[in-house]
Design a protein around this motif. Structure first.
Motif, short mmCIF file in Angstrom:
data_model
loop_
_atom_site.label_atom_id
_atom_site.label_comp_id
_atom_site.label_asym_id
_atom_site.label_seq_id
_atom_site.Cartn_x
_atom_site.Cartn_y
_atom_site.Cartn_z
N SER A 44 6.10 -28.17 -4.58
CA SER A 44 5.25 -28.50 -3.45
C SER A 44 4.84 -27.27 -2.66
O SER A 44 3.89 -27.32 -1.90
N GLU A 45 5.52 -26.17 -2.83
CA GLU A 45 5.13 -24.93 -2.13
C GLU A 45 3.93 -24.29 -2.85
O GLU A 45 3.79 -24.40 -4.06
N PRO A 46 3.05 -23.68 -2.07
CA PRO A 46 1.92 -23.02 -2.73
C PRO A 46 2.43 -21.85 -3.59
O PRO A 46 3.27 -21.09 -3.17
N SER A 47 1.89 -21.78 -4.77
CA SER A 47 2.37 -20.75 -5.69
C SER A 47 1.43 -19.53 -5.62
O SER A 47 0.24 -19.67 -5.45
N LYS A 48 1.99 -18.38 -5.76
CA LYS A 48 1.22 -17.15 -5.74
C LYS A 48 0.89 -16.76 -7.17
O LYS A 48 1.75 -16.76 -8.03
N VAL A 49 -0.40 -16.40 -7.36
CA VAL A 49 -0.81 -15.90 -8.66
C VAL A 49 -0.83 -14.38 -8.55
O VAL A 49 -1.57 -13.81 -7.76
N GLU A 50 -0.03 -13.75 -9.33
CA GLU A 50 0.02 -12.29 -9.28
C GLU A 50 -0.98 -11.71 -10.26
O GLU A 50 -1.02 -12.09 -11.42
N ILE A 51 -1.82 -10.80 -9.73
CA ILE A 51 -2.83 -10.14 -10.56
C ILE A 51 -2.31 -8.74 -10.87
O ILE A 51 -2.03 -7.96 -9.95
N PRO A 52 -2.20 -8.42 -12.12
CA PRO A 52 -1.70 -7.08 -12.46
C PRO A 52 -2.76 -6.02 -12.13
O PRO A 52 -3.89 -6.08 -12.61
N MET A 53 -2.43 -5.08 -11.29
CA MET A 53 -3.37 -4.07 -10.83
C MET A 53 -3.45 -2.85 -11.76
O MET A 53 -4.48 -2.18 -11.82
N ALA A 54 -2.41 -2.53 -12.44
CA ALA A 54 -2.39 -1.33 -13.28
C ALA A 54 -3.48 -1.35 -14.35
O ALA A 54 -4.20 -0.35 -14.50
N MET B 176 -6.36 -2.85 -14.22
CA MET B 176 -7.65 -2.72 -13.55
C MET B 176 -7.91 -1.28 -13.13
O MET B 176 -9.03 -0.77 -13.25
N ILE B 177 -6.90 -0.62 -12.64
CA ILE B 177 -7.05 0.78 -12.26
C ILE B 177 -7.36 1.63 -13.50
O ILE B 177 -8.20 2.52 -13.47
N ASP B 178 -6.71 1.32 -14.59
CA ASP B 178 -6.97 2.04 -15.84
C ASP B 178 -8.43 1.86 -16.28
O ASP B 178 -9.09 2.81 -16.69
N ILE B 179 -8.95 0.65 -16.16
CA ILE B 179 -10.34 0.38 -16.55
C ILE B 179 -11.30 1.14 -15.65
O ILE B 179 -12.29 1.73 -16.12
N VAL B 180 -11.04 1.17 -14.36
CA VAL B 180 -11.89 1.89 -13.42
C VAL B 180 -11.93 3.37 -13.77
O VAL B 180 -12.99 4.01 -13.80
#
Length: 163
Positions: free
Chosen positions: A7-17, A19-23
Motif C-alpha cells: 500500500s505504500e508508494p513504491s519508488k522506481v530507481e533510475i540508474p544514472m551511471a 545515462m551519464i555514459d551515454i551523454v
C-alpha cells in the motif's frame, strides 16, 4: 489486519551511471566530428606550366625605390631613374607611371609584370604601404570598383641601417 508494504508508494530507481555514459559518448562523438577550420587568406599563387620559349616577350621589370632619412621620413620616391618627389602627390605620380607602363587596367599581359620595392631600412611602414597601394591599382570613382594594375610585388633585400 496487517498492513503490507504494497500500500505504500513504491519508488522506481533510475540508474544514472548508464545515462551519464551515454551523454559523454555523444559529447565525444560530436567533438570528434566537428570540423574547425581556421580562415585563410586568398594567396594568389600562379606557377608556370613550362619554361618560357625564346619567342615570348619578357614583361618589364619595374623597380620602385623609397629613400628615407634616419628618422624614417620619405626623402625620395623613384621609379626606375625618375624622381617622383617625397610628398603625397608622389604616390599619385607613381600610380600614373605604373598605368603608363601597363597600358590599361585589367590588361591580361600584366599578369606577368612584377614590381620590386626597394625601401631603405629606416623607411616608415606607412610609406611602404602607400607605395604598394599605388602599384597595385586604384579605385575607379565612377564604378566604385578596384582597377587592378599589378598583382606581383616583391621586396628587394634589406639594406643595413644608416649610421
Amino acid at each position: 489486519m496487517e498492513r503490507t508494504k504494497a500500500s505504500e508508494p513504491s519508488k522506481v530507481e533510475i540508474p544514472m551511471a548508464p545515462m551519464i555514459d551515454i551523454v559523454f559518448q555523444l559529447l565525444i562523438f560530436f567533438m570528434l566530428n566537428l570540423k574547425m577550420i581556421a580562415p585563410e587568406g586568398d594567396f594568389n599563387v600562379n606557377l608556370p606550366l613550362s619554361p618560357n620559349p625564346g619567342g615570348d616577350i619578357e614583361p618589364p621589370q619595374i623597380k620602385v625605390s623609397l629613400h628615407s632619412d634616419r628618422d624614417g621620413n620619405l626623402t625620395q620616391l623613384t621609379i626606375g631613374n625618375n624622381n617622383l618627389g617625397n610628398d603625397n602627390a608622389a604616390f599619385e605620380r607613381l600610380n600614373q607611371e605604373i598605368l603608363k607602363i601597363i597600358g590599361r587596367p585589367g590588361n591580361p599581359l600584366t599578369k606577368d609584370v612584377e614590381v620590386e620595392l626597394d625601401a631603405d631600412y629606416e623607411c616608415q611602414y606607412k610609406y611602404v604601404v602607400k607605395a604598394i597601394s599605388s602599384c597595385t591599382g586604384r579605385l575607379d570613382r565612377q564604378t566604385n570598383q578596384v582597377a587592378r594594375y599589378v598583382e606581383k610585388i616583391k621586396f628587394a633585400p634589406a639594406h643595413h641601417p644608416k649610421g
